[in-house]
Design a protein around this motif. Structure first.
Motif, PDB file in Angstrom:
ATOM      1  N   VAL A 162      -6.788   6.590   3.454  1.00  0.00           N
ATOM      2  CA  VAL A 162      -6.578   5.282   4.075  1.00  0.00           C
ATOM      3  C   VAL A 162      -7.430   5.226   5.328  1.00  0.00           C
ATOM      4  N   HIS A 163      -8.402   4.325   5.330  1.00  0.00           N
ATOM      5  CA  HIS A 163      -9.289   4.131   6.474  1.00  0.00           C
ATOM      6  C   HIS A 163      -8.886   2.825   7.141  1.00  0.00           C
ATOM      7  N   GLY A 164      -8.237   2.918   8.287  1.00  0.00           N
ATOM      8  CA  GLY A 164      -7.707   1.715   8.925  1.00  0.00           C
ATOM      9  C   GLY A 164      -8.094   1.603  10.376  1.00  0.00           C
ATOM     10  N   VAL A 165      -8.225   0.383  10.846  1.00  0.00           N
ATOM     11  CA  VAL A 165      -8.546   0.142  12.251  1.00  0.00           C
ATOM     12  C   VAL A 165      -7.341   0.505  13.108  1.00  0.00           C
TER      13      VAL A 165
ATOM     14  N   ARG B  86     -10.201   6.080  -4.690  1.00  0.00           N
ATOM     15  CA  ARG B  86      -8.808   6.073  -4.219  1.00  0.00           C
ATOM     16  C   ARG B  86      -8.751   5.880  -2.712  1.00  0.00           C
ATOM     17  N   THR B  87      -9.670   5.080  -2.191  1.00  0.00           N
ATOM     18  CA  THR B  87      -9.731   4.822  -0.762  1.00  0.00           C
ATOM     19  C   THR B  87      -9.329   3.385  -0.486  1.00  0.00           C
TER      20      THR B  87
ATOM     21  N   LEU C  31       0.831  -1.200   0.000  1.00  0.00           N
ATOM     22  CA  LEU C  31       0.000   0.000   0.000  1.00  0.00           C
ATOM     23  C   LEU C  31       0.867   1.251   0.000  1.00  0.00           C
ATOM     24  N   ALA C  32       1.867   1.286   0.880  1.00  0.00           N
ATOM     25  CA  ALA C  32       2.719   2.474   0.985  1.00  0.00           C
ATOM     26  C   ALA C  32       3.407   2.788  -0.337  1.00  0.00           C
ATOM     27  N   ARG C  33       3.865   1.764  -1.035  1.00  0.00           N
ATOM     28  CA  ARG C  33       4.586   1.984  -2.292  1.00  0.00           C
ATOM     29  C   ARG C  33       3.636   2.202  -3.467  1.00  0.00           C
ATOM     30  N   SER C  34       2.345   1.922  -3.287  1.00  0.00           N
ATOM     31  CA  SER C  34       1.401   1.961  -4.406  1.00  0.00           C
ATOM     32  C   SER C  34       0.428   3.127  -4.350  1.00  0.00           C
ATOM     33  N   LEU C  35       0.614   4.048  -3.416  1.00  0.00           N
ATOM     34  CA  LEU C  35      -0.379   5.106  -3.224  1.00  0.00           C
ATOM     35  C   LEU C  35      -0.591   5.952  -4.475  1.00  0.00           C
ATOM     36  N   GLY C  36       0.465   6.240  -5.185  1.00  0.00           N
ATOM     37  CA  GLY C  36       0.310   7.037  -6.403  1.00  0.00           C
ATOM     38  C   GLY C  36       0.066   8.506  -6.108  1.00  0.00           C
ATOM     39  N   ASP C  37      -0.242   9.257  -7.173  1.00  0.00           N
ATOM     40  CA  ASP C  37      -0.422  10.699  -7.050  1.00  0.00           C
ATOM     41  C   ASP C  37      -1.872  11.044  -6.715  1.00  0.00           C
TER      42      ASP C  37
END
Length: 631
Positions: A263-266, A426-427, A252-258
């Motif tokens: 990011v909705h995370g527990v 993009r979520t 995820l960190a490397r794929s976020l893009g522009d």
């Protein structure tokens, strides 16, 4: 399907056509246990192998992919190729030699780790897994290679077993044929199947940016080629257990893009880790400064410490939101609006007004990253979204509805698009909790799950956390007669844990409110136990997570932080006055959930009051007594 990092969709724009075809072949023809990295820098000289492939049983492989045509190759040597290009003839590295040099640099680092070496047999002291390197010619067939280079020179210049050619990566090639070509690039087959901890160690060495623990030595430091600190001292300095991002977090960190991303995370899913990695990436890519905002003063101090450790504090500015508002007013000489509202509210109104009038400029930052987005008001996010430079338009919002403890409802209550955040499609949702043991997470969620708002109109639904796998001791709920007895018991536990080897900095005492923190600090001072009581904003700003002391803080100040061991003191304290008709039990429970989920391994909850909150704690904790949690 192999896991490609970054995800294929996120890196298509920077791939050549040959790299795209090869990446699709990797995804389609390799199984789930293959990890494939594309174009990620290694080492102090930032070498970029096109692909790194890791498999638990096969080993590690480094590949260079070339889109050259056979007709463009004019000369081949062991070290170089001469190519005819649209801009004239140029000399480039032989891709086989290029891949070999990159692998050599990495293997030198991995060989220093005792846990990655064979411990017996003929190859004792050597790496415990196979390794190889090779090249992929996406537009040249095997027949063209054979015809173009005489057989007596071919093995020396372009060894056939180190090549994958155009016809060997076509859609008609089977998975077995493709994999046979890949693993034919290994000169040796040896070792046992890599364990998950060993795979994590390899990733820890390859990619220092995904490490979690602070102040760890960068083993790619010093001169490339293995020079630098002696091998013995390097081995001694390596941690026995390494902590890094999980594969999902890294991808995820490397794929976020522009663009705008959400990011909705527990709780405990690694949102702040992802924010930190994003900072590192953007610091290299952008010229304008990066703005990092959160609501919590203590978390802002922790983030500043992280940014300083990574050496990018000259590129990233970290503030809690109201401090940033004050800084904007000072920087642009804007006076506070004169109203009866509290100063912090007047600061926000004043900045919003000044931006609307053009006294404070928009687009000041190359990127804006927002942690704890669940605690931000709509008008705050509207203001912040205007601070992003339209040319880069880079914004990241991280939040968790369940940790919203400053609002009456645990949902945003507004759409993201209404505040200028353009993140439709993009979520990303992170469900796995990596921080807490299964026992702690189950206890916290079962206690609080009925008090989280489920707003059907919410743009992003409330999500239930899932444990990532580790187990530990059960949380221990202790009921006594007075707050003083709670403190006495807590101090005994702290001493016992420290005597068993637990560092003071790995323990925290959290409290919902009231006088518990002040009383606890006084007792620790008397007992000569080092502590940091984060009661005021000034103390919170100076918070140092590496200081060897027990942290004492209100639960709200602990958001975004984590500790090996946590004591929740005066857990049945309720913020509303007893006897009021409108007791905010839901708010108290959500606050308790935040406190409980700060504990990574061990949790003690103590209380002395008799009320709705204590009934919940007893109801969920009565069967959770664990003798080894008691001091």
């Amino acid at each position: 399907m192999a896991k490609l990092i970054p995800s294929l969709n996120s890196c298509l724009s920077k791939m050549t056509s040959g790299e795209k075809r090869f990446a699709r072949r990797l995804e389609a023809l390799l199984e789930d246990d293959y990890l494939c990295w594309f174009d990620i820098p290694l080492g102090t000289k930032r070498r970029y192998p096109d692909f790194i492939i890791l498999h638990p049983a096969r080993g590690i492989l480094f590949l260079e992919v070339k889109d050259w045509k056979a007709s463009s190759i004019k000369r081949v040597s062991h070290a170089e190729f001469d190519l005819e290009t649209s801009s004239g003839r140029k000399t480039v590295s032989n891709p086989i030699e290029q891949a070999r040099q990159c692998s050599y640099q990495v293997l030198q680092v991995l060989e220093r780790d005792p846990q990655l070496k064979q411990v017996m047999g003929k190859y004792k002291g050597k790496l415990c897994f196979p390794y190889g390197y090779g090249a992929v010619f996406a537009n040249i067939t095997r027949n063209q290679i054979d015809k173009g280079i005489p057989e007596e020179y071919r093995h020396k210049l372009l060894p056939g077993h180190l090549l994958i050619c155009q016809d060997e990566m076509s859609d008609s090639v089977t998975a077995e044929e493709f994999q046979e070509r890949l693993w034919g690039m290994f000169n040796y087959q040896f070792g046992n199947k890599l364990t998950l901890p060993q795979i994590d160690r390899i990733r820890w060495h390859l990619f220092p940016e995904i490490r979690i623990a602070s102040a760890q030595e960068n083993l790619f430091g010093g001169e490339e080629g293995g020079e630098g600190a002696p091998e013995a001292s390097l081995a001694e300095s390596m941690p026995g257990i390494v902590k890094i991002m999980d594969i999902q977090q890294e991808q995820l960190a490397r794929s976020l893009g522009d663009g705008h991303r959400v990011v909705h995370g527990v709780a405990g899913s690694g949102k702040t880790l992802i924010l930190g990695y994003r900072c590192l990436y953007l610091a290299e890519a952008l010229n304008k400064p990066i703005l990092v905002l959160c609501f919590n003063i203590t978390l802002a101090a922790r983030l500043r410490s992280f940014i300083a450790e990574k050496g990018i504090n000259d590129k990233a500015q970290v503030y809690h939101f109201h401090d940033w508002c004050g800084e904007q007013l000072r920087a642009y000489h804007v006076d506070l609006i004169d109203t009866d509202a509290p100063v912090w509210e007047r600061q926000v109104f004043s900045v919003i007004d000044a931006v609307e009038k053009g006294h404070i400029p928009k687009g000041q930052y190359g990127a804006v990253l927002i942690d704890e987005g669940h605690d931000f008001e709509a008008e705050w996010l509207t203001l912040i979204s205007q601070m992003v430079d339209p040319e880069t338009d880079s914004l990241l919002l991280l939040y968790d509805d369940a940790q919203s403890i400053y609002k009456r409802k645990s949902s945003l209550g507004f759409s993201l698009s209404s505040v200028g955040i353009k993140a439709q499609g993009r979520t990303t949702i992170l469900r796995l909790n990596y921080r807490n043991t299964r026992e702690i997470l189950t206890f916290a969620y079962q206690l609080a799950k009925n008090y989280f708002s489920r707003n059907s109109d919410s743009e992003i639904p409330l999500i239930e956390p899932e444990a990532a796998g580790k187990s530990g001791v059960e949380p221990y709920v202790k009921c006594v007669g007075t707050l003083e007895e709670e403190i006495e018991y807590a101090v005994r536990c702290l001493k016992a844990w420290n005597n068993k080897g637990k560092a003071w900095k790995d323990m925290a005492v959290l409290y919902p409110g009231g006088s518990a923190g002040k009383l606890m600090a006084a007792v620790l001072k008397r007992e000569r136990i080092p502590y940091a009581w984060l009661a005021s904003s000034e103390y919170k700003k100076r918070y140092d997570p590496n200081s060897e002391s027990v942290s004492i803080m209100p639960i709200p100040s602990s958001k975004g932080l984590e500790f090996d061991t946590v004591i929740i003191l005066d857990a049945s304290y309720q913020s509303s006055q007893q006897g009021e008709a409108d007791v905010d039990l839901a708010g108290d429970v959500r606050r308790m959930y935040v406190g409980l989920t700060r504990a990574q391994e061990q949790l003690l909850v103590s209380h002395h009051r008799r009320n709705q909150l204590s009934e919940l704690l007893v109801g969920h904790g009565s069967n959770r007594v664990a003798s080894n949690s008691q001091g």
